[in-house]
Design a protein around this motif. Structure first.
Motif: not given
Ligand code: GLV
Ligand code: MN
Ligand code: MN
Length: 423
Positions: A98-100, A132-135, A222-224, A294-296, A362-365, A388-390
């Motif tokens: 379902f995600d996306g 290319d949303e999930e990267n 942010w991701r690294a 990391a997210r905030a 909290g998730a990116g979109h 989700s992501h599962n």
């Molecule tokens: C996208 O699914 C994310 O990682 O927030």
């Protein structure tokens, strides 16, 4: 409503059944034999893109797959103002259905319903199925969405996946065109807004016993990619006090990163990927590569967390005699949803579903990148256990139907407002 654009009747049960059947079809398109994995520009992504293009055409759109691998379906005039609507069809590894995909299927069903009503809208609708949303495959940041939004970084074309394939090469093999990607950017002057329907990926709606919620803002992220270098050695002969074990150092860093996420209200920090070299039972690991996500809720909190993570990792590396480097590859600011689009979703949800809570994401979109182009709005749909992501990701047919009906009604309301504004 004025201007001849009235709230139409909508068969919610039929919409739910159609949505679930389409999601089953898409969910079966995978690169992996025994789970759903559909990474950007993979063979399964191409098969899914062709399926989505066919559905867009059947719904009444002019459709094509663009130079960046997005599927684009336009309903209405080729020129003039546009309302964008969609989500992504790439997935994580071992994903849910379902995600996306839900947002793409919902947009197609919405256009089909509006076309079936014979409605002349005061704008075109462009359905976007981003790739290319999930990267997950390449270290990019919503690259195919940014191609549309006008924020494509040409350096992304040179990044490579885990097999050393560059994004440019993968695009060519997919049927895309690296040279044409930056030319996909849409005209902000014609972009009225972007609507995205998405599973909540959290537990709020289930706890509230409600099918849909209106998103208020998306968290900063942010991701690294990190590399930690020590010295490989014999596991039997090097005394503990003389080791420079990169994996033990990484373990300490992971615990520190987790602790920093936990110390900030609403903040989260995750190490989701790690590999040790040479990876043998009797060799002290000489090198480790790991990711940080990391997210905030706000940009200032994220900046504080990143400074703390950097300081903690540097101090652990120094104490253990390890060399630590981190290469950030993604930074997204906190993204507020536009008030008028929140109101359109809220009014539509109240008309169809009763109450609809306001929820931060909290998730990116894809909406994060689309906010560069135009006002954005999102509707969340309840998902079982907030999972989700599962592969256990799940929504009910009734909720899917309700959410698509809310999307249709929100578009009708935006159309009415636009028509009224033009007199
Ligand atoms: C996208 O699914 C994310 O990682 O927030
Ligand atoms: Mn998603
Ligand atoms: Mn996702």
């Amino acid at each position: 409503m004025g201007n001849g654009i009235a709230t139409g009747s909508t068969d919610i049960a039929a919409l739910g059944a159609r949505a679930m059947a389409m999601l089953d079809t898409l969910g079966a398109i995978s690169d992996a034999p025994d789970n759903l994995t559909r990474l950007y520009l993979s063979p399964a992504h191409r098969r899914a893109a062709h399926q989505v293009r066919d559905w867009m055409e059947a719904a009444g759109c002019e459709a094509h797959i663009d130079a960046a691998g997005n599927v684009v379906g336009r309903y209405g005039p080729a020129e003039g103002p546009v309302l964008y609507c969609g989500s992504h069809i790439d997935t994580v590894i071992d994903a849910g259905r379902f995600d996306g995909s839900l947002g793409v299927v919902a947009a197609i069903l919405a256009v089909e319903a509006l076309a079936g009503e014979g409605r002349v809208l005061p704008f075109a609708i462009e359905i976007l199925a981003f790739g290319d949303e999930e990267n997950v495959r390449f270290p990019t940041s919503l690259s195919s969405t940014q191609a549309i939004a006008g924020g494509y970084d040409p350096r992304w074309l040179d990044v490579v996946d885990g097999d050393g394939v560059s994004l440019a090469q993968a695009l060519r093999e997919f049927g895309g065109d690296p040279d044409a990607v930056t030319g996909l950017a849409r005209d902000p002057a014609q972009a009225l807004g972007y609507l995205e329907l998405h599973i909540e990926q959290g537990p709020v709606l289930e706890r509230a016993d409600l099918p849909v919620g209106v998103v208020t803002a998306i968290a900063a992220a942010w991701r690294a990619d990190c590399v930690l270098r020590g010295q490989a050695g014999h596991a039997g002969t090097v005394p503990m006090g003389l080791r420079r074990d990169a994996l033990s150092g990484a373990a300490e860093m992971i615990a520190a990163i987790e602790g920093i996420g936990a110390q900030h209200e609403g903040g989260v920090a995750t190490v989701g990927r790690i590999a040790a070299v040479p990876g043998a039972v009797n060799v002290i690991p000489g090198e480790v590569r790991f990711s940080i996500d990391a997210r905030a809720p706000g940009d200032a909190m994220l900046a504080t967390m990143l400074a703390e993570i950097d300081a903690a990792c540097k101090s652990i590396a120094e104490r253990r005699g390890l060399a630590f480097t981190q290469a950030p590859f993604m930074r997204a600011p906190a993204t507020p949803m536009a008030e008028p689009l929140q109101q359109a979703f809220a009014a539509a949800a109240h008309a169809i579903a009763g109450d609809a809570p306001l929820i931060p994401s909290g998730a990116g979109h894809d909406a994060v990148a689309m906010a560069r182009l135009c006002p954005v709005g999102m509707l969340f749909v309840r998902c079982a256990g907030g999972i989700s992501h599962n592969p256990a990701e799940s929504i009910t047919q009734a909720d899917a139907g309700c959410a698509v009906a809310v999307l249709i009604e929100a578009i009708r309301r935006i159309a009415a407002d636009q028509a009224a504004a033009r007199g």
